[in-house]
Every structure is written in structure tokens, then in C-alpha cells.
Scaffold this active site. Structure first.
Site, short mmCIF file in Angstrom:
data_model
loop_
_atom_site.label_atom_id
_atom_site.label_comp_id
_atom_site.label_asym_id
_atom_site.label_seq_id
_atom_site.Cartn_x
_atom_site.Cartn_y
_atom_site.Cartn_z
N LYS A 49 2.66 -3.43 6.22
CA LYS A 49 2.67 -3.66 4.81
C LYS A 49 4.33 -3.75 4.38
O LYS A 49 4.74 -4.60 3.72
CB LYS A 49 2.01 -2.47 4.14
CG LYS A 49 0.43 -2.76 4.19
CD LYS A 49 -0.02 -3.91 3.40
CE LYS A 49 -1.55 -3.96 3.33
NZ LYS A 49 -2.08 -5.35 2.57
N SER A 106 0.70 -1.19 -0.02
CA SER A 106 0.18 -0.11 -0.03
C SER A 106 0.77 1.22 0.10
O SER A 106 2.00 1.28 0.39
CB SER A 106 -0.77 0.09 1.32
OG SER A 106 -1.40 1.25 1.29
N TYR A 150 -0.56 -0.27 10.19
CA TYR A 150 -0.85 -0.74 8.73
C TYR A 150 0.30 -0.51 7.79
O TYR A 150 0.75 -1.51 7.24
CB TYR A 150 -2.19 -0.08 8.51
CG TYR A 150 -2.53 -0.57 7.05
CD1 TYR A 150 -3.44 -1.70 6.92
CD2 TYR A 150 -2.55 0.46 6.11
CE1 TYR A 150 -3.85 -2.05 5.57
CE2 TYR A 150 -3.03 -0.16 4.56
CZ TYR A 150 -3.57 -1.39 4.57
OH TYR A 150 -4.02 -1.60 3.29
#
Lengths: 339, 339
Positions: free
Chosen positions: A157, A125, A153
Site C-alpha cells: 500500500k 490503508s 500488505y
């Protein structure tokens, strides 16, 4: 060939599954079996396809069984999202890092048992990028911009990008990590994510509903359509190792667009009455989060794979309207559109 | 204050422990207790200090107990090294990633129970840098050079840098990651690591033993002395968060030195007869590995903390000789030195 899509019940995963089933082949081989894993079952149209089998439940509970099951290809999309990871630190670690590690180890077990390394596309991402006081964030993040994630997050990733690279280096998988841009227009309801308004300010007015934009019209952001995102994942899968170049993650193409451009496109495509359903009401919490995001991204390596961003946001709106028009609930989703 | 050094039985860990005990204080507080964990017990001189307690065994077997034990500070040095990680993939994941995660989670458990976040210095490595076909490696790697590790060891170090940053962001620790340069001159025996010769070509001739240099004299590499490395770890611990700047790892200072410079310094300090004990015999395997390493590093952020590299390699050799002269086995380690 036998494929696995983790997160195959979600919006992007189901869309990828539909696209693959409609093509019927991938990287020159027929798709004979498509396994979809997710915490919720996939949509009925996918289950109706004889090639599809669904496995419902957390990925981490399924990886032991995968150690004896060879796959030719894997699209690993399953992930806890940003808000979930901030709210529940352990859930984020488990869903994103532990699950990815267990999946990669299951694929490695197949190789250690004499099987061929599965080709793996990992959906990373643009959230890997963020401003750290020691490293100013460029306004346009490139494939080789230093990621300094500012969320759990984004951290997860980035960590998984490097796991995928190292398992690839060792020959346990043939892995490629591709960084997804913010996908818009997402169908459905607002999901509480800070980025939710990037879809909401288009989706709600088209459905005849008022929408609030919580940031200034001058805010710029790298976005892509669901279709281009799925095309990107497939192209990254089909690329030769040489064409992918190295083992470092690449950015998928982004249309770098200001909120004002998005709303002008909405007026052009759907008319000023639809545009007028969006009003600005600054939300300091969301504005502060968004201020930490890159205002744009470049994707030179994806361009070498033939992947390009949309020419303008109007294309993305037209694609969304065409998608809605084909769906059974078009009278709701396009209720606000004078036709 | 109560401190923990993981890897406290190793060369650098024991040296750090000695330096801390001799100072008696850290970041303005007296050192009351120093816990050393390692797979082997620490040297006897450390065990003889009433402030020291040792816990022997794998770190991963000890972290559960640490969940109820508050520490003011942690130096996390324990690690499987490069060669071990390449030979045993699972051992590397377990020793480097799982152990770090379990340590960080133990520290987090203390915070969740109402304790203060421990200050943590994580020893990362210049091994996070490597050349990926998609991202050419600059000849001098800086604090903000994009790491694209080419070994499992480098991958693990980079992953742990980002775990430390995210646990810090969440307030679970006050963490700082510092990338160590190749430490030379290491005492003892050659250890089979590809970098072993960077110590061997100095250590063996001083001990009166012939030494083989497996790479060209023109090879350049970022090195540091044991003393400066320990000073760097302490300075990073003592830095305020503002002075450390952000949460991204920094490079410790490096002397960027060619093999030819090292040998010329050896001749200067110890005489041409000692230098003459080194001969060149190219080892293709080692030369290929070394060709993937950065030829130098810069350390702008460390310089702002007052940390500087040695002015020249002769300083490092003189320091090694002084260290050896104080040790009981000086007649062996300095056997080759005419005095």
C-alpha cells in the site's frame, strides 16, 4: 462521465458503486458509465443498472485493454488482503504492486495518446503504519507519521501511495491516496483476518450467535463505518487539488475506540442479552498482531475536506442494524435482536 | 566469501571494489570472489585482480542467471540517476524498480532452494526527501523524517527501501538500506545533474579551469566524500542486525555545508588564486531544483555504528587532492594548483 471501480465486486467496491449510482453524478458531472472489475462478478442489483458493465477476472489481465480506453475517474480498491499477502508473497506482489503499476501505465498511455489525465482515488490503508525498532510508533498516527509497515500488505500500500504521487507529479493521472481505517461492522462471515473480530463481536451477537473476543477489552483501534468510508472516498475524489494539499496520502477519519467501548455501545443499542453473547478468550497469535497496530489515528487533512469520524460507536451499530433491516435476510442477520 | 556489486563499474562501485579488495575481508571472512555488474565494464585495475569477474550489460538481463548463484553479500548500487529518470519515465521504472525487484527475487530463489539469506546493502539517497505542500521539509532531515520524494529517482529509491525491508522481514535477504548524501568531490567531467556544481566548483579550479556556481553562496547542502561514503556502505554491511536497529533506512553521515564554506575551504587549502576561478552566475532552473533539497541531514543511527561526518570541507578537498596526486593524470586534474 465514465468511471472505473477496481475491486467493484467486493464489499466496499459494490457499496461505493451503489452510492455513486444513487447520486447519479460525481464532481459536477453525470455518471453515464460505471465499469466494475473484480475477480468475482458484482452483485445482481448492480448488474441490473444499465450504466453498469462488469469485467470479471484478475485486474492484471485487463490492464492491456485499458490502455486504449479513456476513463474520467478511477477508484482503485482492488487488492490482495493482509493474510493472503503473508501466505503467498508472489501473489501479493502481483495483485497489489504489479496490478497497480499496470493500471497506472494504462492511464498514462491514454494521456500519452492525447487524452486528459484521469482522476484516481487509491485506497491505501492504516496498515502502512507499524512499529519498527528504529522508529517507535506514536499511539495516534497522523497524516504525516512516518510509515514503517510490518506486513507485505502495508508495504505494498505504501509503495503504491508513492507510485500514485509520482504519476500525479508527472501529469499522467490526477491521483489522491486515502488511507482507510478498519471498516466495521462488515457483514457476512468471519474472514480469518486478524482484524475480523472488530466486526464479529458486533455482527455475531446481533445474529444471535456467540462470539469470542481474542484480545483484552482495553485494546484501542481506529475504525470507521462502511458509509463513512465510502463518503470519504467520494470526498477525496471531488476535492480540488488545492484542497487535497500536496501529493502525500491522507488518513480518512477514524473513531478511536476501545473494545470495551464497542461492547458497552452494543449493550446500549441492542440490550445486555446481546452483549452477553460476547466472551473473552485470549488468542496469543492475534493479540500479538494487534499489539503491533496503532491504537488510534488522526485525520487533520480529511477534516479540512469536511470529513469527520462518528461521534461514538453506537452510531456505527445503529447504521449496521438499519442496513441489515433493509436487506432480505434481516431475519438471520438480526435474529439475536429483541424487537 | 562471494560478493556482488551492482553498478560495480561506476565511480562509487569501482571505489568500493578497490577498498574491499585492498582489505581482503568483510564481516570477518576472506573475500574469495567479487562479481561486478554494470552497463559498462569496470576499470582495468579491477579486472586485473584474480578475484574479480565482470558481467557487462543491464542488471535486469542478468538477474535470471543469479537465481541459481548463491552470494554471501551484495552491494546494490546500480541505478538510473535523477536526470535520466525525469527524461525517460519507463527507463527509470525499469532500471530502478524492476531491476531491484528482480535482484531481490533472485536472492529469494536461492533461499527458497535452501541457501542462506545474502546480506544486502542497498544504496538509497537523500533524494527521498523533498517538500510536499502537505508536509513541510525540516531544514535538517533525520533518519525518521517523513520522505515525500519530489522526483522519480527519489520515489524509486524510497520504494526500494521498503522492498528491501519487507524481503528482510520475510527472511529472504538480510537487507539494510543506507541513504547516501551528495558525494563530492566527484572526479571527471560535469555530468549535467543539478548537483554537479557541488563537485565542479572544487574540481575545475584545481584543474586550472574556470567554474560557474549557479546558486547563491548561502545555499547549504548535506555532502560527503567518496571515502566516507564507501566506509559507510562497508560499516552498514558489517553491522549486526541489532546494531543496525530495525529495518528502516538510515542516513549516512553528512557534512552540512554552505557553498561559501566550500569556497573558503578551497582558498585555505589551494590558495586564493584557485578560489578566484569560481564565479557566481545564477541559473534559475538549477536554483529552483536545489531550493527543493534539504539544506542538511543528521545521521544519529550511523553515529551509533561509529560513522561520523568530516569535521570540515577542507578535509574533503585535501582528500580529493591526495587521490588525484596518486593518479596518472595528476598533471591535468591538479593543473591549477600551485605546487
Amino acid at each position: 462521465m465514465k468511471l472505473l471501480i477496481t475491486g467493484g465486486g467486493g464489499f466496499l467496491g459494490a457499496r461505493l458503486a451503489r452510492t455513486l449510482l444513487a447520486r447519479g453524478h460525481l464532481a459536477g458531472r453525470d455518471i453515464a458509465q460505471l465499469v466494475l472489475t473484480d475477480i468475482a462478478p458484482p452483485p445482481a442489483d448492480l448488474l441490473a443498472d444499465a450504466r453498469v458493465s462488469a469485467r470479471t477476472g484478475p485486474l492484471l489481465a485487463q490492464t492491456d485493454a485499458l490502455r486504449d480506453e479513456p476513463f474520467d475517474g478511477v477508484f482503485h480498491l482492488a487488492s490482495a488482503v493482509s493474510g493472503e499477502c503473508e501466505a503467498d508473497f508472489d501473489l501479493g506482489l502481483r495483485s497489489n504492486i504489479d496490478s497497480t503499476r499496470a493500471l497506472l501505465d494504462a492511464l498514462r498511455a491514454n494521456v500519452n495518446a492525447g487524452g486528459k489525465a484521469a482522476r484516481v482515488v487509491f485506497s491505501s490503508s492504516v496498515a502502512v503504519f507499524g512499529p519498527d525498532p528504529a522508529v517507535p510508533l506514536p499511539s495516534i498516527v497522523a497524516d504525516d507519521t512516518l510509515p514503517t509497515p510490518q506486513t507485505s500488505y502495508g508495504t505494498h500500500k505504501l509503495i503504491c501511495e508513492h507510485l500514485v504521487a509520482d504519476y500525479t507529479r508527472k501529469g499522467y493521472i490526477d491521483g489522491r491516496a486515502a488511507r482507510l481505517m478498519t471498516v466495521t461492522v462488515r457483514p457476512g462471515k468471519p474472514n480469518g483476518a486478524a482484524s475480523s473480530f472488530f466486526s464479529g463481536i458486533i455482527r455475531e451477537p446481533l445474529a444471535g450467535v456467540e462470539s469470542v473476543c481474542p484480545v483484552d477489552a482495553s485494546v484501542s483501534h481506529p475504525v470507521s463505518s462502511p458509509t463513512r468510508t465510502v463518503e470519504g472516498l467520494i470526498a477525496v475524489f471531488e476535492a480540488s487539488r488545492e484542497a487535497f494539499v500536496g501529493r502525500t496520502a491522507l488518513n480518512l477519519p477514524a473513531l478511536n475506540v476501545r473494545v470495551s467501548d464497542m461492547l458497552q455501545a452494543l449493550a446500549e443499542v441492542a440490550g445486555p442479552a446481546v452483549r452477553a453473547r460476547v466472551r473473552f478468550e485470549r488468542d496469543e497469535r492475534i493479540a500479538r498482531i494487534v499489539a503491533n497496530w496503532p491504537s488510534g489515528a488522526s485525520a487533520a487533512r480529511a477534516a479540512h475536506l469536511g470529513l469527520l469520524p462518528h461521534a461514538g460507536y453506537a452510531e456505527i451499530i445503529r447504521q449496521y442494524i438499519a442496513d441489515c433491516a433493509q436487506a432480505p435476510n434481516a431475519d438471520q442477520t438480526l435474529k439475536g435482536l429483541a424487537r
